[in-house]
Scaffold this motif. Structure first.
Motif, PDB file in Angstrom:
ATOM      1  N   GLU A 101       0.825  -1.212   0.000  1.00  0.00           N
ATOM      2  CA  GLU A 101       0.000   0.000   0.000  1.00  0.00           C
ATOM      3  C   GLU A 101       0.861   1.265   0.000  1.00  0.00           C
ATOM      4  OE1 GLU A 101      -2.844  -0.081   3.198  1.00  0.00           O
ATOM      5  OE2 GLU A 101      -3.273  -2.200   2.907  1.00  0.00           O
ATOM      6  N   GLY A 102       2.186   1.091  -0.063  1.00  0.00           N
ATOM      7  CA  GLY A 102       3.084   2.246  -0.032  1.00  0.00           C
ATOM      8  C   GLY A 102       3.258   2.827   1.352  1.00  0.00           C
ATOM      9  N   VAL A 103       3.156   1.967   2.373  1.00  0.00           N
ATOM     10  CA  VAL A 103       3.252   2.409   3.766  1.00  0.00           C
ATOM     11  C   VAL A 103       4.430   1.713   4.435  1.00  0.00           C
ATOM     12  CG1 VAL A 103       2.084   2.504   6.006  1.00  0.00           C
ATOM     13  CG2 VAL A 103       0.753   2.759   3.893  1.00  0.00           C
ATOM     14  N   VAL A 104       5.240   2.481   5.151  1.00  0.00           N
ATOM     15  CA  VAL A 104       6.349   1.931   5.924  1.00  0.00           C
ATOM     16  C   VAL A 104       6.263   2.494   7.339  1.00  0.00           C
ATOM     17  CG1 VAL A 104       8.865   1.894   6.223  1.00  0.00           C
ATOM     18  CG2 VAL A 104       7.874   1.591   3.952  1.00  0.00           C
ATOM     19  N   VAL A 105       6.458   1.612   8.333  1.00  0.00           N
ATOM     20  CA  VAL A 105       6.426   2.012   9.740  1.00  0.00           C
ATOM     21  C   VAL A 105       7.863   2.215  10.208  1.00  0.00           C
ATOM     22  CG1 VAL A 105       5.608   1.440  12.053  1.00  0.00           C
ATOM     23  CG2 VAL A 105       4.362   0.598  10.042  1.00  0.00           C
ATOM     24  N   VAL A 106       8.128   3.402  10.777  1.00  0.00           N
ATOM     25  CA  VAL A 106       9.489   3.760  11.193  1.00  0.00           C
ATOM     26  C   VAL A 106       9.498   4.119  12.677  1.00  0.00           C
ATOM     27  CG1 VAL A 106      11.385   5.403  10.889  1.00  0.00           C
ATOM     28  CG2 VAL A 106      10.100   4.604   8.894  1.00  0.00           C
ATOM     29  N   PRO A 107      10.291   3.420  13.497  1.00  0.00           N
ATOM     30  CA  PRO A 107      10.412   3.788  14.908  1.00  0.00           C
ATOM     31  C   PRO A 107      11.326   4.995  15.090  1.00  0.00           C
ATOM     32  CG  PRO A 107      11.687   1.800  14.461  1.00  0.00           C
ATOM     33  CD  PRO A 107      10.995   2.158  13.176  1.00  0.00           C
ATOM     34  N   LEU A 108      10.882   5.930  15.925  1.00  0.00           N
ATOM     35  CA  LEU A 108      11.629   7.159  16.143  1.00  0.00           C
ATOM     36  C   LEU A 108      12.815   6.977  17.082  1.00  0.00           C
ATOM     37  CD1 LEU A 108       8.566   9.491  16.835  1.00  0.00           C
ATOM     38  CD2 LEU A 108       9.980   9.534  14.775  1.00  0.00           C
ATOM     39  N   GLY A 109      12.707   5.989  17.979  1.00  0.00           N
ATOM     40  CA  GLY A 109      13.728   5.865  19.011  1.00  0.00           C
ATOM     41  C   GLY A 109      13.559   6.909  20.100  1.00  0.00           C
ATOM     42  N   GLY A 110      12.356   7.443  20.228  1.00  0.00           N
ATOM     43  CA  GLY A 110      12.067   8.467  21.241  1.00  0.00           C
ATOM     44  C   GLY A 110      11.281   9.609  20.640  1.00  0.00           C
ATOM     45  N   ALA A 111      10.273  10.081  21.369  1.00  0.00           N
ATOM     46  CA  ALA A 111       9.360  11.093  20.838  1.00  0.00           C
ATOM     47  C   ALA A 111      10.034  12.429  20.533  1.00  0.00           C
ATOM     48  CB  ALA A 111       8.203  11.320  21.823  1.00  0.00           C
ATOM     49  N   THR A 112      11.127  12.733  21.217  1.00  0.00           N
ATOM     50  CA  THR A 112      11.774  14.027  20.997  1.00  0.00           C
ATOM     51  C   THR A 112      12.404  14.134  19.607  1.00  0.00           C
ATOM     52  OG1 THR A 112      13.792  13.196  22.063  1.00  0.00           O
ATOM     53  CG2 THR A 112      12.231  14.395  23.454  1.00  0.00           C
ATOM     54  N   SER A 113      12.493  13.023  18.888  1.00  0.00           N
ATOM     55  CA  SER A 113      13.054  13.048  17.524  1.00  0.00           C
ATOM     56  C   SER A 113      12.015  13.370  16.459  1.00  0.00           C
ATOM     57  CB  SER A 113      13.678  11.687  17.197  1.00  0.00           C
ATOM     58  OG  SER A 113      14.688  11.347  18.093  1.00  0.00           O
ATOM     59  N   ILE A 114      10.769  13.573  16.838  1.00  0.00           N
ATOM     60  CA  ILE A 114       9.686  13.682  15.864  1.00  0.00           C
ATOM     61  C   ILE A 114       9.898  14.809  14.866  1.00  0.00           C
ATOM     62  CG2 ILE A 114       8.293  15.028  17.502  1.00  0.00           C
ATOM     63  CD1 ILE A 114       6.952  12.582  14.816  1.00  0.00           C
ATOM     64  N   THR A 115      10.360  15.967  15.315  1.00  0.00           N
ATOM     65  CA  THR A 115      10.528  17.107  14.400  1.00  0.00           C
ATOM     66  C   THR A 115      11.524  16.782  13.299  1.00  0.00           C
ATOM     67  OG1 THR A 115       9.989  18.682  16.145  1.00  0.00           O
ATOM     68  CG2 THR A 115      11.157  19.540  14.220  1.00  0.00           C
ATOM     69  N   ARG A 116      12.627  16.162  13.685  1.00  0.00           N
ATOM     70  CA  ARG A 116      13.655  15.807  12.703  1.00  0.00           C
ATOM     71  C   ARG A 116      13.098  14.866  11.639  1.00  0.00           C
ATOM     72  NH1 ARG A 116      19.838  14.803  13.979  1.00  0.00           N
ATOM     73  NH2 ARG A 116      19.280  16.439  15.411  1.00  0.00           N
ATOM     74  N   PHE A 117      12.318  13.871  12.055  1.00  0.00           N
ATOM     75  CA  PHE A 117      11.746  12.930  11.095  1.00  0.00           C
ATOM     76  C   PHE A 117      10.696  13.611  10.212  1.00  0.00           C
ATOM     77  CE2 PHE A 117      13.752   9.815  13.767  1.00  0.00           C
ATOM     78  CZ  PHE A 117      13.970   8.724  12.938  1.00  0.00           C
ATOM     79  N   LEU A 118       9.867  14.460  10.798  1.00  0.00           N
ATOM     80  CA  LEU A 118       8.836  15.131  10.014  1.00  0.00           C
ATOM     81  C   LEU A 118       9.444  16.029   8.931  1.00  0.00           C
ATOM     82  CD1 LEU A 118       6.248  16.061  12.802  1.00  0.00           C
ATOM     83  CD2 LEU A 118       5.879  14.488  10.884  1.00  0.00           C
ATOM     84  N   ARG A 119      10.588  16.632   9.221  1.00  0.00           N
ATOM     85  CA  ARG A 119      11.258  17.461   8.204  1.00  0.00           C
ATOM     86  C   ARG A 119      11.666  16.621   6.996  1.00  0.00           C
ATOM     87  NH1 ARG A 119      14.005  20.562  12.587  1.00  0.00           N
ATOM     88  NH2 ARG A 119      12.902  22.547  12.690  1.00  0.00           N
ATOM     89  N   LEU A 120      12.030  15.387   7.235  1.00  0.00           N
ATOM     90  CA  LEU A 120      12.447  14.513   6.142  1.00  0.00           C
ATOM     91  C   LEU A 120      11.274  14.071   5.286  1.00  0.00           C
ATOM     92  CD1 LEU A 120      14.973  12.167   7.999  1.00  0.00           C
ATOM     93  CD2 LEU A 120      15.333  14.453   7.064  1.00  0.00           C
ATOM     94  N   LEU A 121      10.066  14.094   5.870  1.00  0.00           N
ATOM     95  CA  LEU A 121       8.899  13.598   5.153  1.00  0.00           C
ATOM     96  C   LEU A 121       8.164  14.679   4.381  1.00  0.00           C
ATOM     97  CD1 LEU A 121       7.388  11.252   7.894  1.00  0.00           C
ATOM     98  CD2 LEU A 121       9.073  10.713   6.139  1.00  0.00           C
ATOM     99  N   GLY A 122       8.346  15.930   4.770  1.00  0.00           N
ATOM    100  CA  GLY A 122       7.590  17.022   4.181  1.00  0.00           C
ATOM    101  C   GLY A 122       8.042  17.407   2.785  1.00  0.00           C
ATOM    102  N   PRO A 123       7.564  18.570   2.309  1.00  0.00           N
ATOM    103  CA  PRO A 123       7.860  19.014   0.935  1.00  0.00           C
ATOM    104  C   PRO A 123       9.350  19.138   0.636  1.00  0.00           C
ATOM    105  CG  PRO A 123       6.066  20.298   1.880  1.00  0.00           C
ATOM    106  CD  PRO A 123       6.624  19.463   2.996  1.00  0.00           C
ATOM    107  N   GLY A 124      10.157  19.443   1.651  1.00  0.00           N
ATOM    108  CA  GLY A 124      11.590  19.564   1.426  1.00  0.00           C
ATOM    109  C   GLY A 124      12.331  18.247   1.494  1.00  0.00           C
ATOM    110  N   GLY A 125      11.574  17.168   1.782  1.00  0.00           N
ATOM    111  CA  GLY A 125      12.196  15.850   1.881  1.00  0.00           C
ATOM    112  C   GLY A 125      11.551  14.880   0.919  1.00  0.00           C
TER     113      GLY A 125
END
Length: 219
Positions: A66-90
């Motif tokens: 379905e084009g879905v991948v589950v990625v563990p953050l290794g801790g909630a405080t990393s969320i911003t860094r991961f979201l930057r990679l997923l957005g329009p600039g990533g």
């Protein structure tokens, strides 16, 4: 190693890379295109990933198809860094995920900082694909199954005698069974992930925890 695993590892490495090197970004782009990636599900740890994938399997779904991948953050405080990679600039894909109630603030801040909304409140999270567990996903699964149901799963896994010994430890004797169960699952490396899958496979599909059920429906 399959494409989804390679993508997961590449995204995790990319998020951990402070040097700004484009190597991981290029690799992630290529893998995302190969997979037809449309959504990345961000969860705190590997046990959450195990539960999400186990429920998808029970529903007869193959998330990677379905084009879905589950990625563990290794801790909630990393969320911003991961979201930057997923957005329009990533990668330019849709994020979704699970968070614990105590970690909502990190998810709300991360979503705002990366352009997924402004003035967000906890009530806005589900519309964005993020579902909140009361304490954590293990707590949600224990409540859905009931303590007797969880102990039956432990018995089925051959660990009931070990759990009974654990309950007799001085630090555990006066604790509620629910707290004993949660602590038991986190005492040995790999046990939390193992039981996240086992409990998800055992829970009645009509009694699924809302965060897990809601996330899969959103996907």
């Amino acid at each position: 190693m399959d494409t989804a695993t390679r993508l997961r590892q590449t995204v995790i490495s990319w998020a951990a890379d402070d040097s700004g090197t484009p190597v991981s970004a290029r690799a992630a782009d290529e893998l995302a295109a190969e997979l037809g990636l449309r959504t990345v599900v961000l969860v705190e740890g590997v046990s959450d990933r195990a539960a999400v994938e186990a429920l998808a399997e029970r529903q007869g779904r193959t998330l990677t198809a379905e084009g879905v991948v589950v990625v563990p953050l290794g801790g909630a405080t990393s969320i911003t860094r991961f979201l930057r990679l997923l957005g329009p600039g990533g990668l330019g894909v849709r994020p979704a995920g699970l968070c614990d109630a105590a970690e909502q603030r990190f998810f709300l801040q991360g979503l705002e900082r990366t352009g997924f909304g402004t003035g967000l409140t906890p009530d806005d999270l589900e519309a964005l694909g993020f579902f909140t567990c009361h304490a954590d996903l293990e707590d949600e699964l224990i409540r859905a199954l009931g303590t007797d149901g969880v102990q039956q799963v432990i018995d089925d896994q051959g660990d009931l005698r070990t759990f009974r010994l654990f309950q007799r430890q001085p630090a555990q004797r006066e604790r509620p069974v629910e707290a004993q169960l949660r602590r038991f699952m986190g005492t040995i490396g790999g046990r939390k992930e193992h039981y996240a899958r086992a409990l998800t496979e055992a829970v009645d599909l009509s009694r699924l925890p809302h965060p897990l059920d809601g996330l899969l429906a959103h996907l």
